[in-house]
Scaffold this motif. Structure first.
Motif, short mmCIF file in Angstrom:
data_model
loop_
_atom_site.label_atom_id
_atom_site.label_comp_id
_atom_site.label_asym_id
_atom_site.label_seq_id
_atom_site.Cartn_x
_atom_site.Cartn_y
_atom_site.Cartn_z
N SER A 177 -42.10 -15.69 -77.80
CA SER A 177 -42.59 -14.99 -76.62
C SER A 177 -44.12 -15.00 -76.60
CB SER A 177 -42.09 -13.54 -76.60
OG SER A 177 -40.68 -13.48 -76.48
N ILE A 178 -44.70 -14.81 -77.78
CA ILE A 178 -46.17 -14.83 -77.92
C ILE A 178 -46.71 -16.23 -77.64
CG2 ILE A 178 -48.07 -14.50 -79.56
CD1 ILE A 178 -46.09 -12.52 -81.04
N PHE A 207 -42.34 -8.42 -81.26
CA PHE A 207 -43.23 -9.45 -81.81
C PHE A 207 -42.46 -10.75 -82.07
CE2 PHE A 207 -45.22 -5.41 -82.73
CZ PHE A 207 -46.47 -5.61 -82.16
N ALA A 214 -51.28 -11.97 -83.32
CA ALA A 214 -49.86 -11.81 -83.61
C ALA A 214 -49.24 -13.14 -84.02
CB ALA A 214 -49.14 -11.25 -82.38
N LEU A 215 -49.64 -14.24 -83.37
CA LEU A 215 -49.10 -15.55 -83.72
C LEU A 215 -49.48 -15.93 -85.14
CD1 LEU A 215 -47.59 -18.12 -82.87
CD2 LEU A 215 -49.74 -19.02 -81.97
N ASP A 269 -55.09 -10.59 -78.75
CA ASP A 269 -53.98 -9.94 -79.45
C ASP A 269 -52.84 -10.91 -79.70
OD1 ASP A 269 -54.59 -6.83 -79.43
OD2 ASP A 269 -55.24 -7.62 -77.50
N ALA A 270 -52.60 -11.79 -78.72
CA ALA A 270 -51.53 -12.76 -78.87
C ALA A 270 -51.81 -13.73 -80.02
CB ALA A 270 -51.34 -13.53 -77.56
N TYR A 300 -46.47 -17.55 -73.99
CA TYR A 300 -47.54 -17.02 -73.14
C TYR A 300 -48.84 -17.77 -73.37
CZ TYR A 300 -51.43 -14.02 -71.82
OH TYR A 300 -52.62 -13.55 -71.32
N LEU A 325 -47.69 -7.29 -73.89
CA LEU A 325 -48.36 -6.62 -75.00
C LEU A 325 -47.92 -5.17 -75.09
CD1 LEU A 325 -50.45 -6.59 -77.27
CD2 LEU A 325 -52.19 -6.06 -75.56
N TRP A 384 -44.24 -7.64 -77.16
CA TRP A 384 -43.81 -9.04 -77.14
C TRP A 384 -42.31 -9.18 -77.43
CZ3 TRP A 384 -47.67 -11.94 -75.30
CH2 TRP A 384 -48.98 -11.52 -75.53
N SER A 395 -44.87 -22.58 -80.55
CA SER A 395 -45.95 -22.30 -81.50
C SER A 395 -46.73 -23.56 -81.80
CB SER A 395 -45.38 -21.71 -82.80
OG SER A 395 -44.78 -20.46 -82.60
N THR A 433 -41.97 -14.38 -81.94
CA THR A 433 -43.04 -15.37 -82.01
C THR A 433 -43.06 -16.30 -80.81
OG1 THR A 433 -42.92 -15.29 -84.41
CG2 THR A 433 -44.08 -17.16 -83.45
#
Length: 563
Positions: free
Chosen positions: A523-524, A519, A104-105, A100-101, A527, A496, A500, A144, A521
């Motif tokens: 934070s995603i 959401f 989302a990214l 899921d991460a 992780y 999740l 996020w 990222s 970014t």
């Protein structure tokens, strides 16, 4: 895909991928086989001791040992369809929220003329106000970028680095003030003209920012990311491009210029770093000093020793020696040092003074006496004449560890402090951005009554999941991966399920921040980077720097140092 709470969360098997026990030995990394990649040379072989202060030549040594001499294998891998490369390489089942991460990214990706260029700050369409969360921030993109590098997708990072170099060359004004030539943008936005089929870029150097503050840290993060890209891919050609060499020199010309201050630090306006609201971090905040130190070390490794670069190399080496001494001596606080400050005499004169900054012992806040353990220590927020900011700031201390601004003993003490003060600094969601919160009348004075920075919220003692990646890097570097595992376990219970968030509120970080974007970014990405670091610790090489033996600390042994 609906982002609901995952059913039956299991503990990831990656918790055991580093070592069978929590007594992790960093030498395991040193013996890890390297991928055989043909390289022109290893720029990380350089050391301060290689630089001649008399203007002499530069001698290159052999292949450097340790994790800093390692090739991080992310650049040689391409992800499978919908599958992170790191998951495909290891024989464990990833945590249910990892997929899921990644989804989302990837939703946050920004494209310019068909090429991925960065990630927007937040994908929160439920929020009424977009503000600037739909832009690509230099600072925010770093985790990222680390995630994509570790996953074998370096092209987006290369595109980002080259495009921000072009933006650096734009004329930069905040109202009628012209910024220095080397300033990097805080953020940029891609504008799509569907009718004409044209994409254009709009950069923000602070002229649109809340408070109209130009960033200090963007240039530092850019240099750090350039070095990470080079370590990950083994590709030296990007850093050696004339435009990238010039970009580094322009950034350095800003922060190495002589000023009115006698100490080897960088003046910083309140609100021009990650703590982007008034929190009393002006002057010489630990976050900026740590990033400054790390950027200088990374630049020293990448600058060419030609006519233009040679002078910068020598100036960097000189500054690093002075800066490391200054920070390790005057910003460091442990039980013994606190006791010494408590007994300081004031109004001392001459070079023999012990209380060099004339810190008044009565200015030591009450909370600090209970907070400081017998074993442990940290770099304080700020030091200036008659003023010492005794607060803990997470980013500055984590960067101090990964950059080796902190000595090995100090790094150990910082991690000791985190374990000893787990409830205060970690609580139920990693990681407190600063501790403690400013409250009551002091809050009104320091923050200007900023409603976003009420106590235990946002930058005033809020908990930021993005810091998880730096906590994990510091944990692995100090041989304490159990700290990262425990923190990641906490984060996986809620991130999740909560969508996020950007940050959490409350003394323990229990509550989703009152104005936190969903959401978020980084934070995603924070992780994902933390997970991949634990799964494959060789990735640490693209983030961390080994201690440079040429910068030997002149420090006395204190109570927090190990025997």
């Amino acid at each position: 895909m609906e982002f609901g709470a995952p059913g039956g969360m299991r503990r990831s098997a990656s918790h055991n991928s580093l070592s069978g026990s929590d007594d992790f030995d960093l030498t395991h990394l040193l013996n890890k086989p390297r991928i055989n990649v043909e390289r022109q040379r290893s720029f990380d072989d350089r050391s301060l001791s290689d630089v001649s202060y008399s203007g002499g030549g530069h001698a290159r040594g052999g292949a450097g040992g340790g994790f800093d001499g390692m090739y991080s294998p992310g650049g040689g891998l391409r992800s499978l369809v919908g599958t992170p490369a790191s998951s495909a390489l290891h024989s464990f089942e990833p945590h249910p929220i990892v997929g899921d991460a990644w989804e989302a990214l990837r939703r946050s990706l920004v494209f310019f003329r068909g090429q991925p260029l960065g990630t927007i700050a937040a994908y929160d369409h439920a929020s009424e106000e977009v503000l600037n969360y739909d832009q690509v921030f230099v600072r925010d993109f770093v985790p990222s970028a680390m995630a994509f590098l570790m996953n074998g997708e370096p092209e987006i990072v290369k595109n980002f680095l080259l495009k921000t170099v072009l933006l650096q060359g734009w004329e930069k004004k905040v109202d009628r003030f012209k910024l220095g030539e080397g300033a990097m943008p805080a953020s940029f936005k891609v504008l799509h003209d569907d009718k004409k089929g044209v994409d254009t870029l709009h950069a923000d150097f602070g002229e649109s920012a809340i408070g109209r503050v130009a960033p200090v840290d963007s240039g530092f993060w850019w240099i750090i990311l350039l070095r990470a890209y080079t370590k990950s891919t083994g590709d030296l050609t990007l850093a050696e491009k004339p435009e990238c060499q010039k970009a580094m020199r322009l950034i350095l010309s800003l922060c190495l210029s002589e000023g009115f201050d006698t100490f080897p630090t960088l003046l910083c306006a309140d609100g021009c770093c990650m703590i982007d609201r008034r929190m009393g971090v002006y002057g010489y905040p630990i976050e900026i000093q740590s990033l400054f130190f790390m950027a200088l070390r990374c630049a020293l490794l990448m600058l060419k020793h030609d006519n233009e670069g040679k002078d910068f190399v020598e100036r960097i080496a000189t500054r690093l020696h002075a800066l490391s001494y200054h920070m390790r001596s005057y910003f460091w606080l442990d039980f013994q040092q606190l006791n010494d400050i408590y007994r300081y005499k004031t109004e001392e004169y001459s070079h023999t003074a012990v209380n060099k900054f004339n810190v008044i012992p009565d200015s030591i806040p009450d909370w600090l006496f209970d907070f400081m353990p017998c074993e442990g220590g940290f770099f304080v927020g700020n030091v200036s004449p008659a003023r010492m900011d005794f607060r803990w700031f997470a980013l500055g201390n984590m960067i101090a560890i990964v950059s080796s601004l902190a000595t090995p003993e100090q790094s150990t003490a910082i991690m000791d402090l985190i374990e000893e003060r787990w409830e205060e600094l970690i609580g139920e969601m990693p990681l407190k951005i600063c501790y403690p919160a400013i409250e009551n009348h002091e809050w009104r004075i320091v923050t200007g009554c900023d409603p976003k920075n009420t106590r235990w919220s946002y930058h005033n003692g809020g908990s930021w999941p993005v810091l998880l990646w730096l906590l994990t890097a510091a944990s692995i570097k100090t041989g304490r991966p159990q700290i990262a595992r425990r923190a990641i376990d906490l984060a996986e219970r809620r991130l999740l399920k909560d969508g996020w968030p950007e940050y959490y509120d409350g003394k323990l970080g229990k509550y989703v921040g009152k104005q936190a974007r969903k959401f978020q970014t980084w934070s995603i990405a924070g992780y994902l980077v933390a997970k991949m670091l634990l799964e494959d610790p060789s990735h640490l090489g693209m983030i961390a720097l080994e201690e440079d033996k040429a910068m030997k600390p002149v420090l006395r042994r204190s109570a927090s140092w190990t025997n």
